[in-house]
Write a protein that holds these residues in place. Structure first.
Motif, short mmCIF file in Angstrom:
data_model
loop_
_atom_site.label_atom_id
_atom_site.label_comp_id
_atom_site.label_asym_id
_atom_site.label_seq_id
_atom_site.Cartn_x
_atom_site.Cartn_y
_atom_site.Cartn_z
N MET A 52 0.83 -1.20 0.00
CA MET A 52 0.00 0.00 0.00
C MET A 52 0.87 1.26 0.00
O MET A 52 0.55 2.23 -0.66
N ARG A 53 1.96 1.19 0.76
CA ARG A 53 2.85 2.33 0.86
C ARG A 53 3.49 2.67 -0.49
O ARG A 53 3.63 3.83 -0.84
N LYS A 54 3.88 1.61 -1.24
CA LYS A 54 4.48 1.83 -2.56
C LYS A 54 3.47 2.46 -3.52
O LYS A 54 3.83 3.27 -4.36
N LEU A 55 2.22 2.05 -3.40
CA LEU A 55 1.17 2.62 -4.25
C LEU A 55 1.02 4.11 -3.97
O LEU A 55 0.91 4.92 -4.91
N ILE A 56 1.02 4.49 -2.71
CA ILE A 56 0.91 5.91 -2.34
C ILE A 56 2.11 6.68 -2.87
O ILE A 56 1.96 7.79 -3.40
N GLN A 57 3.30 6.12 -2.75
CA GLN A 57 4.51 6.78 -3.27
C GLN A 57 4.41 6.95 -4.79
O GLN A 57 4.78 7.99 -5.33
N PHE A 58 3.90 5.91 -5.46
CA PHE A 58 3.75 5.96 -6.91
C PHE A 58 2.78 7.08 -7.31
O PHE A 58 3.05 7.85 -8.23
N VAL A 59 1.67 7.18 -6.61
CA VAL A 59 0.67 8.22 -6.91
C VAL A 59 1.26 9.60 -6.66
O VAL A 59 1.00 10.54 -7.42
N ARG A 60 2.05 9.75 -5.63
CA ARG A 60 2.69 11.04 -5.34
C ARG A 60 3.74 11.41 -6.38
O ARG A 60 3.91 12.59 -6.68
N LYS A 61 4.42 10.42 -6.94
CA LYS A 61 5.45 10.69 -7.95
C LYS A 61 4.83 11.03 -9.31
O LYS A 61 5.38 11.81 -10.07
N TYR A 62 3.70 10.39 -9.62
CA TYR A 62 3.14 10.49 -10.98
C TYR A 62 1.66 10.91 -11.00
O TYR A 62 0.87 10.31 -11.72
N PRO A 63 1.27 11.95 -10.28
CA PRO A 63 -0.17 12.27 -10.24
C PRO A 63 -0.75 12.70 -11.58
O PRO A 63 -1.86 12.29 -11.94
N PHE A 64 -0.03 13.49 -12.34
CA PHE A 64 -0.56 13.98 -13.62
C PHE A 64 -0.57 12.86 -14.66
O PHE A 64 -1.49 12.78 -15.48
N SER A 65 0.43 12.01 -14.61
CA SER A 65 0.46 10.86 -15.53
C SER A 65 -0.73 9.94 -15.27
O SER A 65 -1.39 9.50 -16.21
#
Length: 139
Positions: free
Chosen positions: A1-14
């Motif tokens: 879950m933590r990795k998913l949140i990090q991914f969303v924070r890194k690539y929100p516009f994508s």
């Protein structure tokens, strides 16, 4: 879950761009006069995928100092093309309205992704070049 949140924070516009592509791929568009323009839908596909993948490259370059070529190949090249193929198959076999799968759409999407790779590599080069500019000895 933590990795998913990090991914969303890194690539929100994508993520927003790709979710928009999924939405646009399955809604019935209104009829317009632009439908009379030859290959307008292919140009739209090139722009949608090229623009989305360019946004992905920009977000990647903002968050990373070094290029991970295998990660970029998977994330910014292979995944969007595979997604496009899946969408085309779903349009062909799981919808019954004006949408249908089209291999030329997949080709246009792949063209947009490939153009975005070129733009992304250019941006990566410019980022490195601006960090370490060459000094001319014109003094």
């Amino acid at each position: 879950m933590r990795k998913l949140i990090q991914f969303v924070r890194k690539y929100p516009f994508s993520i927003l761009c790709f979710l928009t592509i999924w939405y646009l791929s399955f809604f019935t568009p209104p009829e317009t006069e632009l439908e009379e323009v030859p290959f307008i839908d292919k140009w739209v596909h090139i722009i949608m995928y090229g623009g989305s993948c360019t946004v992905l490259w920009i977000e990647y370059l903002r968050k990373h100092t070094l290029l991970n070529k295998s990660k970029l190949f998977l994330l910014a090249f292979l995944a969007p093309i595979l997604m496009s193929g899946i969408i085309e198959l779903l349009q062909e076999y799981c919808t019954n309205h004006r949408r249908s799968g089209d291999w030329l759409d997949l080709a246009a999407n792949s063209t947009g992704v490939t153009l975005a790779v070129g733009i992304g590599l250019l941006l990566a080069y410019l980022k490195v070049f601006n960090k370490h500019p060459r000094h001319d000895s014109l003094r």
